[in-house]
Design a protein around this motif. Structure first.
Motif, short mmCIF file in Angstrom:
data_model
loop_
_atom_site.label_atom_id
_atom_site.label_comp_id
_atom_site.label_asym_id
_atom_site.label_seq_id
_atom_site.Cartn_x
_atom_site.Cartn_y
_atom_site.Cartn_z
N VAL A 159 0.80 -1.12 -0.10
CA VAL A 159 -0.03 -0.07 -0.02
C VAL A 159 0.89 1.08 -0.15
O VAL A 159 0.87 2.27 -0.79
N LEU A 160 2.00 1.23 0.90
CA LEU A 160 2.69 2.53 0.76
C LEU A 160 3.63 2.62 -0.57
O LEU A 160 3.52 4.01 -0.92
N LEU A 161 3.86 1.52 -0.98
CA LEU A 161 4.69 1.80 -2.46
C LEU A 161 3.94 2.25 -3.55
O LEU A 161 4.23 3.04 -4.19
N LEU A 162 2.47 1.59 -3.35
CA LEU A 162 1.75 1.90 -4.39
C LEU A 162 0.92 3.36 -4.44
O LEU A 162 0.64 3.92 -5.31
N LEU A 163 0.52 3.51 -3.23
CA LEU A 163 -0.16 4.95 -2.97
C LEU A 163 0.46 6.04 -2.53
O LEU A 163 -0.06 7.24 -3.03
N CYS A 164 1.64 6.06 -2.09
CA CYS A 164 2.24 7.22 -1.36
C CYS A 164 3.43 7.51 -2.28
O CYS A 164 4.15 8.89 -2.06
N GLY A 165 3.96 6.87 -3.15
CA GLY A 165 5.27 6.86 -3.86
C GLY A 165 4.89 7.57 -5.31
O GLY A 165 3.85 7.08 -5.71
N SER A 166 5.99 7.85 -6.02
CA SER A 166 5.87 8.10 -7.46
C SER A 166 5.91 6.80 -7.84
O SER A 166 6.62 6.09 -7.63
N TRP A 167 5.20 6.60 -8.88
CA TRP A 167 4.99 5.32 -9.82
C TRP A 167 6.01 4.93 -10.60
O TRP A 167 6.25 5.14 -11.80
N LYS A 168 7.34 4.97 -9.98
CA LYS A 168 8.63 4.40 -10.86
C LYS A 168 8.71 3.09 -10.85
O LYS A 168 8.12 2.28 -10.15
N ALA A 169 9.47 2.51 -11.91
CA ALA A 169 9.16 1.34 -12.08
C ALA A 169 9.81 0.46 -10.62
O ALA A 169 9.01 -0.54 -10.72
N SER A 170 10.86 0.80 -10.40
CA SER A 170 11.52 0.21 -9.07
C SER A 170 10.34 0.00 -8.09
O SER A 170 10.12 -1.07 -7.30
N SER A 171 9.44 1.00 -7.71
CA SER A 171 8.69 0.93 -6.66
C SER A 171 7.27 0.07 -7.01
O SER A 171 6.95 -0.76 -6.34
N LEU A 172 7.03 -0.14 -8.41
CA LEU A 172 6.05 -0.89 -8.66
C LEU A 172 6.33 -2.21 -8.92
O LEU A 172 5.56 -3.34 -8.22
N VAL A 173 7.58 -2.46 -9.17
CA VAL A 173 7.97 -3.98 -9.15
C VAL A 173 8.39 -4.41 -7.76
O VAL A 173 7.84 -5.50 -7.63
#
Length: 458
Positions: free
Chosen positions: A187-201
């Motif tokens: 949830v934190l990586l998907l909703l609070c961060g910019s949707w960069k490839a590293s975060s989405l992966v």
């Protein structure tokens, strides 16, 4: 439990402790998020008359060390005063109720868990405010946690995975605690961060690990989180929030869940999620046929009867912290050698009413209601991503409180994960109250927050 598992768990634990103490605070917090994966109560019996040294360090000592290291700690604005007061009152009453508990040591352990939750709330809020948590650091936690789970599950024989319930994928802690931790990071990586490839992966990897745990209750929460993610995607694209948007995104989320369910059915036939999916798709199937739900239903029925039969005095004061073990032993579902007084009820609302009476139950409900109220206000006022993240874990949190022993997981993976998301929202709310908007994952400017701490060697 095998000697190899014991050795690896204890070795990893004692390697992480000095890292937590001496690393710069940003990476010290990462070390702590990894340390909580090692629940060494799994290496001992459930005795109500013994205390594990490692777990006392993990629950009490380590959060206290972090409290002294994480500064600066800013005062909370008045908007969060009631939520904080309700939790402190709940913790204080639980500590007071140890006095009339038949299990004093277990009661003190429970107070230790609640103490940890209070300290970690302050620590994590300050860490978010000082920008010590970033997408990069949380991604590191995801991958190391999954690595620990791979080693524990597939190399060391999966002693923590509970062979009776299907050899579930988990790290060195129970799968029902590991799953909410992965969901919180997702949830934190998907909703609070910019949707960069590293975060989405990294978020996708956390989702895969969550499915492999086989946690049915957390999977239901995962479906809700997907719906919230869909709404956020629409908001980021510039679309105005409306009922039609909500319906469309819920439909997309439902379709995603159906696809995941079909994948699990065909690729992972032994996964525990299949029992729940079969109950939904099979004619004349009943929820009582789903794994552990049958005996939990019997337990809840007995708990309701016991509470309803109490006199006013007993109903008001409760029977004392950790006294639920007496009730569990009366049901014949537990024996003295396997009952944990703090993990016997599998419903924290019923437990609070049984052990802490009307005051404890009221403080717990008011705390949750206040947190939800703050969340909805922040979403309504400015579409706060941090508040949407908390909204995404509200449903799984309530499910966990209803069917699990979540309060005893305050310093375990589940409790730490939920606390991370809650404090992310609180830190964002504090920043807005100070009129200094500070998104959780913005790049830190030179020599500010955690980077300054790293530069000074603290």
């Amino acid at each position: 439990m095998s000697n190899e598992t014991i050795f690896v768990a204890q070795a990893a634990f004692w390697m992480l402790v000095p890292l937590l103490v001496f690393l710069p605070i940003r990476w010290s917090l990462v070390a702590y998020l990894l340390l909580v994966q090692f629940d060494l109560t799994g290496l001992s019996s459930y005795s109500a008359s013994s205390l594990g040294v490692e777990n006392a360090i993990r629950v009490v000592a380590v959060p206290t060390v972090l409290l002294f290291r994480v500064g600066p700690i800013r005062p909370f604005p008045p908007a969060f005063a009631r939520m904080r007061q309700f939790w402190l009152l709940f913790t204080a009453y639980a500590g007071f109720a140890v006095l009339w508990s038949p299990y004093r040591l277990s009661g003190l352990k429970m107070f230790g868990y609640l103490y940890a939750s209070c300290v970690l709330f302050v620590v994590f809020t300050a860490a978010w405010q000082n920008r010590c948590f970033t997408a990069k650091s949380l991604a590191v936690v995801v991958w190391f946690s999954l690595f620990f789970a791979l080693v524990q599950t597939y190399v060391l024989g999966n002693d923590f995975g509970d062979a009776v319930l299907g050899d579930r994928f988990t790290s060195f802690s129970g799968a029902q605690s590991f799953a909410p931790f992965l969901l919180s990071l997702f949830v934190l990586l998907l909703l609070c961060g910019s949707w960069k490839a590293s975060s989405l992966v990294s978020a996708a990897a956390a989702a895969v690990g969550l499915v492999l745990t086989g946690s049915r209750s957390v999977f239901l929460g995962f479906t809700w989180a997907l719906v919230i993610a869909g709404i956020l995607a629409a908001i980021r694209s510039g679309r105005r929030f409306s009922l039609s948007l909500l319906v469309k995104r819920a439909a997309f989320g439902g379709a995603a869940v159906v696809c995941i369910g079909l994948l699990v059915l065909n690729v992972l036939p032994d996964n525990r999620l299949n029992e729940m999916l079969a109950a939904v798709t099979t004619r004349n199937a009943s929820l009582e046929d789903v794994g552990t739900f049958g005996w939990r239903y019997l337990l809840y029925e007995k708990e309701f009867d016991e509470i309803a039969s109490r006199g006013f005095n007993r109903l008001f004061t409760g029977s004392g912290t950790s006294s639920g073990a007496d009730f569990a032993l009366e049901t014949s579902l537990y024996r003295e050698e396997n009952v944990d007084p703090n993990r016997a009820f599998h419903d924290e609302f019923l437990r609070s009413l049984y052990e802490w009476g009307l005051p404890g139950f009221l403080f717990l409900v008011l705390f949750l209601a206040e947190a939800v109220r703050i969340c909805l206000r922040m979403v309504r006022q400015d579409g706060s991503h941090e508040a949407l993240a908390f909204l995404a874990i509200c449903l799984p949190l309530l499910i966990s409180l209803t069917v699990e022993n979540t309060l005893a997981e305050a310093a375990g993976p589940a409790g730490v994960g939920y606390s991370l998301v809650l404090t992310c929202m609180v830190a964002a709310g504090c920043a807005r109250a100070d009129k200094k908007r500070s998104p959780a994952f913005n790049n830190c400017p030179p020599l500010s927050g955690c980077q300054e701490a790293a530069a000074t060697g603290s």
